[in-house]
Design a protein around this motif. Structure first.
Motif, short mmCIF file in Angstrom:
data_model
loop_
_atom_site.label_atom_id
_atom_site.label_comp_id
_atom_site.label_asym_id
_atom_site.label_seq_id
_atom_site.Cartn_x
_atom_site.Cartn_y
_atom_site.Cartn_z
N GLN A 146 0.73 -1.27 -0.01
CA GLN A 146 0.03 -0.17 0.16
C GLN A 146 0.89 1.37 0.07
OE1 GLN A 146 -3.78 -0.46 1.84
NE2 GLN A 146 -3.44 1.41 2.94
N ASN A 147 0.85 1.85 -1.05
CA ASN A 147 1.85 3.22 -1.12
C ASN A 147 1.17 4.39 -0.32
OD1 ASN A 147 4.17 2.51 -3.12
ND2 ASN A 147 2.32 1.91 -4.55
N PRO A 148 2.16 5.04 0.02
CA PRO A 148 1.72 6.31 1.10
C PRO A 148 1.21 7.55 0.27
CG PRO A 148 4.14 6.31 0.74
CD PRO A 148 3.42 5.18 0.16
N ILE A 149 -0.08 7.58 -0.23
CA ILE A 149 -0.51 8.35 -1.34
C ILE A 149 -0.59 9.74 -0.78
CG2 ILE A 149 -2.59 9.06 -2.54
CD1 ILE A 149 -1.13 6.48 -3.63
N ALA A 150 -0.81 9.78 0.57
CA ALA A 150 -1.04 11.01 1.19
C ALA A 150 0.22 12.03 1.19
CB ALA A 150 -1.52 10.93 2.52
N GLU A 151 1.23 11.11 1.65
CA GLU A 151 2.63 11.76 1.71
C GLU A 151 3.25 12.07 0.03
OE1 GLU A 151 1.58 9.17 3.40
OE2 GLU A 151 1.93 9.44 5.45
N LEU A 152 2.82 11.14 -0.76
CA LEU A 152 3.53 11.27 -2.19
C LEU A 152 2.76 12.55 -2.82
CD1 LEU A 152 3.46 7.52 -3.48
CD2 LEU A 152 5.42 8.88 -2.77
N ALA A 153 1.46 12.61 -2.62
CA ALA A 153 0.77 13.88 -2.81
C ALA A 153 1.50 15.12 -2.31
CB ALA A 153 -0.71 13.88 -2.52
N GLN A 154 1.68 15.22 -0.98
CA GLN A 154 2.43 16.40 -0.59
C GLN A 154 3.73 16.69 -1.44
OE1 GLN A 154 3.46 15.93 3.64
NE2 GLN A 154 3.84 18.19 3.66
N VAL A 155 4.49 15.78 -1.51
CA VAL A 155 5.71 15.95 -2.32
C VAL A 155 5.54 16.33 -3.68
CG1 VAL A 155 7.47 14.68 -3.57
CG2 VAL A 155 7.00 14.09 -0.96
N ILE A 156 4.57 15.83 -4.46
CA ILE A 156 4.35 16.44 -5.82
C ILE A 156 3.61 17.94 -5.74
CG2 ILE A 156 2.86 16.33 -7.77
CD1 ILE A 156 2.57 13.28 -7.01
N ARG A 157 2.92 18.30 -4.74
CA ARG A 157 2.63 19.42 -4.56
C ARG A 157 3.55 20.59 -4.46
NH1 ARG A 157 -1.26 17.55 -6.47
NH2 ARG A 157 0.03 18.43 -8.27
N GLN A 158 4.54 20.27 -3.63
CA GLN A 158 5.71 20.79 -3.36
C GLN A 158 6.70 21.23 -4.32
OE1 GLN A 158 7.08 19.13 0.48
NE2 GLN A 158 5.46 20.19 1.76
N ASN A 159 7.02 20.23 -5.31
CA ASN A 159 7.94 19.94 -6.09
C ASN A 159 7.38 20.19 -7.68
OD1 ASN A 159 10.63 19.20 -4.54
ND2 ASN A 159 8.79 17.93 -3.66
N SER A 160 6.12 20.17 -7.94
CA SER A 160 5.86 19.96 -9.25
C SER A 160 4.22 20.58 -9.43
CB SER A 160 5.88 18.62 -9.94
OG SER A 160 5.33 18.30 -11.21
N ASP A 161 3.91 20.81 -10.57
CA ASP A 161 2.67 21.48 -11.14
C ASP A 161 1.93 20.20 -11.69
OD1 ASP A 161 3.08 23.87 -10.16
OD2 ASP A 161 4.02 24.66 -12.06
N ALA A 162 2.50 18.89 -11.71
CA ALA A 162 2.03 17.67 -12.46
C ALA A 162 0.44 17.57 -11.56
CB ALA A 162 3.13 16.65 -12.14
N LEU A 163 -0.25 16.94 -12.46
CA LEU A 163 -1.54 16.31 -11.82
C LEU A 163 -1.05 14.97 -11.00
CD1 LEU A 163 -4.07 16.42 -14.83
CD2 LEU A 163 -3.78 17.94 -12.79
N PHE A 164 -1.92 14.52 -10.07
CA PHE A 164 -1.66 13.25 -9.26
C PHE A 164 -2.75 12.51 -9.63
CE2 PHE A 164 -0.73 11.08 -5.25
CZ PHE A 164 0.12 10.26 -5.65
N ILE A 165 -2.48 11.30 -10.53
CA ILE A 165 -3.49 10.41 -10.89
C ILE A 165 -3.32 9.04 -10.17
CG2 ILE A 165 -4.65 9.36 -12.72
CD1 ILE A 165 -3.71 11.88 -14.33
N VAL A 166 -4.39 8.68 -9.19
CA VAL A 166 -4.26 7.58 -8.50
C VAL A 166 -5.24 6.27 -8.94
CG1 VAL A 166 -4.42 6.44 -6.22
CG2 VAL A 166 -3.23 8.67 -6.53
N ASP A 167 -4.50 5.29 -9.09
CA ASP A 167 -5.29 3.91 -9.06
C ASP A 167 -5.69 3.43 -7.85
OD1 ASP A 167 -6.04 1.26 -9.27
OD2 ASP A 167 -4.22 0.57 -10.37
N ALA A 168 -7.12 3.50 -7.37
CA ALA A 168 -7.33 2.87 -6.02
C ALA A 168 -8.38 1.58 -6.28
CB ALA A 168 -7.98 4.06 -5.12
#
Length: 384
Positions: A146-168
């Motif tokens: 189970q990947n740490p989606i909340a933490e990964l989202a935070q990293v993306i928001r801080q380092n990129s303008d990329a969209l975050f798309i998640v397979d749940a």
């Protein structure tokens, strides 16, 4: 033996509650009737808490993969760059979908059984500043991670303008998902996992950020054109023929989940995970994922040659009518996976653990009968 009493303990499709089966047996109604439109709109609205969003949730007739493809084709154009977090077979599926549409897929790969950590992602994004979307798998079914989606989202928001798309697909409805609060842009899932339905429905929710991109894109898709689904949902319908009977069943599923309450649903799945992991440890069966990243809905076990995983599965099926999953791709024949999601409760976990113990004994594996059950019971009794 009741040969028709097959017990599914695979990570999907999962058992269907009798109430849901009965709901799906209702007489067919017109898919463009006022009665169906009211049911459809109400059911779509009721899905929002499971995504953790105030945005609309779109329902399409198709498997979970159709929603994965919808997430790709509506947000990216040929030649765009994307980061794909690959921790197993389903992360790789995202990459293949991207490449089919001419998107440049940069894979951040970790060993099967490991999670993608925020530190790895941050370093990767600094090397790939042009990516327009990051794709991740919440629960990697093939490995039980189970990947740490909340933490990964935070990293993306801080380092990129990329969209975050998640397979749940293999965990939504059994785990916490706070799409809006975490800053996830698209979440997709399917009907045949924690939502306790047959395969055939896929669900997708998109953020306002995502919609700004989607509205600008000229999508290559026809059936998967998300703008068409948004237009139809405003009219309480779908652009193409909906799976009416599955919508009947989905409404009943949401009744069942609402009666238990989402916090209790999540706790039940966490308890079943903890019981299963404790049992496997007591039986000296190595777990693929470490505790911090052990999936809530499926546990993957790697005998590492101590016994034949396929022989275990065959005895379980032949002697006890219990089906567990094997490995995929290079892990085929080497591991086994136990599903514990949806229409499943702690006593069901005790049943499958007991059967696994007996099956291990029958194939000559070194096992102490009762050790796994006892370990699981101790986890359960601490929560009663």
């Amino acid at each position: 033996m009741f040969t028709d009493k097959m017990i599914l303990r695979i990570p999907g499709p999962t058992p269907i509650p009798p109430r849901v089966q009965q709901a799906m047996n209702q007489p067919m109604i017109g898919h463009r009737s006022g009665k169906f439109s009211a049911l459809f709109a109400r059911t779509a609205e009721r899905l929002k808490p499971y995504f953790g969003t105030t945005q609309d949730v779109y329902i399409l007739a198709g498997s979970g993969t159709s929603a994965l493809e919808m997430g790709v084709v509506n947000t990216l154009q040929p030649g765009d760059e994307a980061a794909i977090l690959v921790s197993g077979a389903f992360g790789e599926r995202f990459a293949k979908i991207c490449e089919r549409y001419g998107i440049i897929a940069h894979r951040l790969e970790v060993a099967w059984g490991e999670a993608v950590t925020p530190e790895l992602l941050e370093a990767f994004l600094k090397e790939k500043p042009q990516v327009k979307a990051v794709f991740a798998t919440y629960c990697e079914t093939s490995t039980g991670v189970q990947n740490p989606i909340a933490e990964l989202a935070q990293v993306i928001r801080q380092n990129s303008d990329a969209l975050f798309i998640v397979d749940a697909v293999s965990c939504l409805g059994a785990v916490a998902c706070e799409m809006d609060a975490w800053g996830v842009d698209i979440v997709v899932t399917g009907s045949q996992k924690a939502f306790m339905l047959p395969t055939g429905l896929a669900f997708l929710a998109a953020s306002e950020r995502a919609w700004k991109i989607i509205e600008q894109n000229k999508t290559l898709a026809f059936y998967l054109d998300l703008k068409a689904y948004r237009k139809s949902l405003a009219d309480q319908t779908t652009p193409y023929t909906p799976a009416v009977s599955l919508i009947f069943g989905l409404a009943e599923v949401l009744d069942i989940l609402d009666e238990e309450g989402l916090p209790a649903v999540i706790k039940r799945h966490e308890l079943m995970r903890d019981m299963t992991r404790a049992a496997m440890r007591a039986l000296n069966v190595p777990l693929m994922a470490e505790d911090a990243y052990g999936a809530t809905t499926v546990t993957s076990c790697d005998p590492q040659g101590a016994f034949d995983a396929e022989a275990l599965r065959k005895v379980l099926t032949k002697q006890y009518n219990i089906t567990i999953a094997g490995g995929q791709q290079h892990l085929k024949g080497k591991i086994f996976r136990i599903g514990h999601m949806g229409y499943c409760e702690p006593l069901d976990v005790l049943q499958v653990i007991s059967a696994i113990e007996m099956s291990l004994h029958q194939i000559g594996a070194p096992v102490e009968l009762g050790a796994g059950v006892k370990a699981a019971q101790e986890v359960l009794i601490a929560h009663v």
